[in-house]
Design a protein around this motif. Structure first.
Motif, PDB file in Angstrom:
ATOM      1  N   LEU A  51       0.822  -1.199   0.000  1.00  0.00           N
ATOM      2  CA  LEU A  51       0.000   0.000   0.000  1.00  0.00           C
ATOM      3  C   LEU A  51       0.864   1.260   0.000  1.00  0.00           C
ATOM      4  N   ARG A  52       1.933   1.252   0.819  1.00  0.00           N
ATOM      5  CA  ARG A  52       2.816   2.420   0.846  1.00  0.00           C
ATOM      6  C   ARG A  52       3.476   2.632  -0.515  1.00  0.00           C
ATOM      7  N   GLU A  53       3.781   1.516  -1.181  1.00  0.00           N
ATOM      8  CA  GLU A  53       4.491   1.597  -2.464  1.00  0.00           C
ATOM      9  C   GLU A  53       3.567   2.002  -3.593  1.00  0.00           C
ATOM     10  N   GLN A  54       2.325   1.503  -3.621  1.00  0.00           N
ATOM     11  CA  GLN A  54       1.460   1.670  -4.778  1.00  0.00           C
ATOM     12  C   GLN A  54       0.431   2.796  -4.632  1.00  0.00           C
ATOM     13  N   VAL A  55       0.104   3.171  -3.387  1.00  0.00           N
ATOM     14  CA  VAL A  55      -0.936   4.183  -3.159  1.00  0.00           C
ATOM     15  C   VAL A  55      -0.263   5.448  -2.675  1.00  0.00           C
ATOM     16  N   SER A  56      -0.212   6.442  -3.537  1.00  0.00           N
ATOM     17  CA  SER A  56       0.570   7.638  -3.241  1.00  0.00           C
ATOM     18  C   SER A  56       0.086   8.363  -1.992  1.00  0.00           C
ATOM     19  N   TRP A  57      -1.196   8.328  -1.719  1.00  0.00           N
ATOM     20  CA  TRP A  57      -1.743   9.082  -0.588  1.00  0.00           C
ATOM     21  C   TRP A  57      -1.904   8.233   0.673  1.00  0.00           C
ATOM     22  N   PHE A  58      -1.497   6.974   0.619  1.00  0.00           N
ATOM     23  CA  PHE A  58      -1.758   6.082   1.763  1.00  0.00           C
ATOM     24  C   PHE A  58      -1.048   6.542   3.026  1.00  0.00           C
ATOM     25  N   ARG A  59       0.197   7.106   2.874  1.00  0.00           N
ATOM     26  CA  ARG A  59       0.933   7.518   4.073  1.00  0.00           C
ATOM     27  C   ARG A  59       0.178   8.596   4.851  1.00  0.00           C
ATOM     28  N   ASP A  60      -0.671   9.367   4.115  1.00  0.00           N
ATOM     29  CA  ASP A  60      -1.415  10.427   4.810  1.00  0.00           C
ATOM     30  C   ASP A  60      -2.503   9.872   5.727  1.00  0.00           C
ATOM     31  N   VAL A  83      -6.498   1.144  -3.186  1.00  0.00           N
ATOM     32  CA  VAL A  83      -6.307   0.316  -1.986  1.00  0.00           C
ATOM     33  C   VAL A  83      -6.726  -1.124  -2.269  1.00  0.00           C
ATOM     34  N   LEU A  84      -7.759  -1.276  -3.056  1.00  0.00           N
ATOM     35  CA  LEU A  84      -8.287  -2.608  -3.315  1.00  0.00           C
ATOM     36  C   LEU A  84      -7.368  -3.456  -4.189  1.00  0.00           C
ATOM     37  N   GLN A  85      -6.580  -2.834  -5.085  1.00  0.00           N
ATOM     38  CA  GLN A  85      -5.733  -3.626  -5.969  1.00  0.00           C
ATOM     39  C   GLN A  85      -4.745  -4.490  -5.186  1.00  0.00           C
ATOM     40  N   PRO A  86      -3.951  -3.946  -4.232  1.00  0.00           N
ATOM     41  CA  PRO A  86      -3.076  -4.815  -3.429  1.00  0.00           C
ATOM     42  C   PRO A  86      -3.855  -5.842  -2.606  1.00  0.00           C
ATOM     43  N   MET A  87      -5.067  -5.480  -2.136  1.00  0.00           N
ATOM     44  CA  MET A  87      -5.875  -6.419  -1.356  1.00  0.00           C
ATOM     45  C   MET A  87      -6.334  -7.583  -2.241  1.00  0.00           C
ATOM     46  N   LEU A  88      -6.691  -7.308  -3.498  1.00  0.00           N
ATOM     47  CA  LEU A  88      -7.094  -8.373  -4.417  1.00  0.00           C
ATOM     48  C   LEU A  88      -5.924  -9.300  -4.712  1.00  0.00           C
ATOM     49  N   ALA A  89      -4.713  -8.710  -4.870  1.00  0.00           N
ATOM     50  CA  ALA A  89      -3.529  -9.532  -5.131  1.00  0.00           C
ATOM     51  C   ALA A  89      -3.251 -10.459  -3.958  1.00  0.00           C
ATOM     52  N   LEU A  90      -3.381  -9.945  -2.725  1.00  0.00           N
ATOM     53  CA  LEU A  90      -3.180 -10.773  -1.537  1.00  0.00           C
ATOM     54  C   LEU A  90      -4.219 -11.889  -1.471  1.00  0.00           C
ATOM     55  N   ALA A  91      -5.474 -11.585  -1.788  1.00  0.00           N
ATOM     56  CA  ALA A  91      -6.538 -12.606  -1.762  1.00  0.00           C
ATOM     57  C   ALA A  91      -6.222 -13.723  -2.732  1.00  0.00           C
TER      58      ALA A  91
END
Length: 584
Positions: A524-533, A563-571
């Motif tokens: 999430l930190r790597e792929q979602v630019s605003w996640f750190r906020d 956010v959902l893209q990394p979650m789908l990959a993990l699933a």
């Protein structure tokens, strides 16, 4: 030497109102005797007593008719015969020898002998209504008051009987609220009533009983009975001051007391029944089922029978409606649950307001606010949801419990009374309609109102649905279902929960969930630019769901795709799928 002749009267045993009858008079004179006249007099008398028969309240002649059958002359030695005729009026009441009233018809014969004691004789005739055709049989059911508590039902093939008939029927009971029934008495009761000179009195004249020990008898089970009506019982009548009435009395004894139910019946002079007795209606469980089936059909609900008894179920205005008899605190009634098409998400609670309890959310309806304590996350949302139609529908019920997902209502009315059931079902229908209309017009939380168009658009793009009240969205991405839920602190939106249900559940999310959470956080930190906020949220990985809590409300929910893209990959990895992505 003159002597008093021996008088013999020949009278009919029974006479009928409106008829003419003859009286034969025979005088046997031992010597020649002068007479002034021979007269026969019909005297119909009425005597009214106090209840203890210690005082005569009234004594009067209702009818006096006389006929002189011989005038002045000489009664020679031997037998002399005479005849008198009397026409009874059609409205003369029947003979009645009761406790507080006596109606009696007596014929008096007098031979007046000058300067000698008169010869006298008397005899009584019984006045009875003439035998007439029976009224058409009308099968009948009746029940005691069933507002709250035990009740008795009575079924009869007819309510018109004649002396000598067999009175048959059945009784059933219910509403005991767990209490035990002990005994049942069914009796044909005759009561005479007197109203004379401002004094009223009544007294039971007949009681013919059927008794049943109810050990092992269930609620709703029919209890048949038979009562033989004696051939000599007096028919019912009513005149100015006197009446004789009959009723069938059912008395149920139970652990909490007794129930008495009286059904008026008519005992009259009727011809014998032709053929078999009329079929009586069912009472108890069979009748209750029919009442509920007809009521449900009219209301668009289906009859449901189970171990817990009768019930109705169906969909009205998009709400699932369930109705059933209700026994609470030993008080019977009707209860209903109306389940919303989808939860409102207002943190709503509507409960009866206890004494000295604060009002809560004020709707502006004094009657409603006086009865109920209303709570919710945001006053404006709650006030808009409790529309005038919904408030009116709720106040129709004595007991109400409403939240975001369902309304439970109850009324202490007869659960097996057709009119009470129909009224209750109409009130439940109005409630379902009001709930559906209010749910379709819910307001969004004030803090999220500016973003409502964006949420509606994303729900449409993702092929999902939006719950406006809690700003909760269900959609689909790459064929997988996801959920977005706005998180609140009080009325303020403070976060968003992004959830990906694992369907089916994944065994791979067990012992390795810590490593999976760390890998997901890194992705999430790597792929979602605003996640750190919004990194103050929480990540969870379990067998049934992957979820990420963001420490900020999403004004533009389409951003959740990132956010959902990394979650789908993990699933996919947890399910053992081999596809490209950060977990290949």
């Amino acid at each position: 030497m003159r002597s008093r002749p021996f008088i013999a009267l020949r009278l009919p045993e029974v006479v009928h109102p409106g008829e003419t009858f003859d009286v034969e008079l025979s005088l046997d004179s031992a010597t020649a005797t002068p007479i002034d006249f021979v007269r026969v007099t019909l005297r119909y008398t009425q005597t009214l007593w106090s209840v203890d028969r210690g005082e005569v309240l009234q004594a009067r002649d209702r009818l006096v008719l006389g006929e002189e059958v011989a005038g002045p002359g000489r009664l020679e030695e031997g037998v002399h015969r005479y005849r008198a005729s009397f026409a009874l009026p059609g409205d003369v009441p029947p003979t009645h020898m009761g406790f507080v009233a006596e109606l009696q018809c007596v014929l008096h014969a007098v031979v007046s002998i000058p300067w000698w004691p008169d010869a006298k004789e008397s005899g009584e005739v019984v006045v009875r209504p003439a035998v007439g055709p029976r009224p058409k049989s009308e099968p009948f059911t009746s029940a005691s008051a069933r507002g709250a508590g035990a009740f008795v039902e009575v079924s009869l093939p007819d309510r018109t009987f004649a002396p000598g008939d067999t009175l048959t029927g059945a009784v059933a009971f219910g509403g005991l609220g767990g209490r035990r029934a002990s005994a049942l008495e069914v009796a044909l009761v005759g009561v005479e009533r007197v109203d004379a000179g401002g004094q009223r009195s009544s007294r039971e004249t007949h009681r013919l009983s059927f008794f049943r020990d109810l050990g092992g008898t269930r609620e709703g089970q029919e209890v048949p009975f038979r009562i033989e009506v004696p051939g000599g019982v007096a028919p019912a009548f009513s005149v100015e001051e006197v009446s004789l009435e009959y009723a069938l009395e059912a008395v149920l004894e139970h652990a909490g007391g007794r129930v008495v139910h009286r059904v008026p019946v008519d005992i009259g002079s009727f011809a014998p029944r032709a053929g078999r007795d009329a079929q009586r209606p069912s009472v108890g469980a069979a009748r209750w089922r029919a009442v509920w089936a007809r009521g449900g059909e009219r209301a668009g609900l289906s009859l449901r029978e189970g171990a817990d008894g009768l019930g109705l179920r169906g969909v009205r205005a998009g709400c699932i409606v369930e109705v059933a008899p209700s026994d609470e605190r030993s008080a019977s009634g009707l209860g209903a649950t109306v389940r919303f098409a989808e939860p409102w998400g207002l943190e709503l609670q509507v409960r009866p307001r206890r004494a000295l309890e604060l009002v809560g959310v004020v709707t502006g309806d004094p009657a409603f606010d006086g009865r109920f304590r209303v709570r919710g996350r945001e006053d404006a949302q709650v006030q808009a949801a409790l529309t005038p139609a919904l408030r009116a529908a709720l106040t129709a019920f004595p007991e109400v419990d409403l939240d975001d997902a369902r309304a439970r209502v109850r009324s202490a009315v007869g659960a097996f009374d057709a009119s009470a059931l129909d009224l209750f079902l109409r009130q439940v229908e109005a409630l379902a309609q009001a709930i559906a209309a209010a749910g379709a017009a819910l307001l969004p939380p004030a803090s999220m109102e500016p973003w409502l168009p964006a949420w509606r658009r994303f729900a449409e793009e993702s092929g999902g649905s939006l719950q406006v009240g809690p700003m909760r969205l269900t959609g689909y991405l790459e064929g997988e279902r996801f959920e977005l839920a706005t998180l609140f602190k009080g009325a303020a939106a403070v976060g968003t929960r992004v959830a990906l249900p694992l369907e089916p559940a994944s065994e791979g999310a067990g012992g390795g969930s810590i490593a999976a959470k760390e890998a997901l956080a890194a992705a999430l930190r790597e792929q979602v630019s605003w996640f750190r906020d919004v990194e103050g949220g929480v990540i969870s990985v379990g067998p049934e769901e992957i979820a990420v809590k963001l420490a900020a409300a999403l004004g533009h929910p389409a951003a959740a795709r990132e956010v959902l893209q990394p979650m789908l990959a993990l699933a996919r990895k947890l399910r053992g799928e081999r596809r490209g992505g950060p977990y290949r």
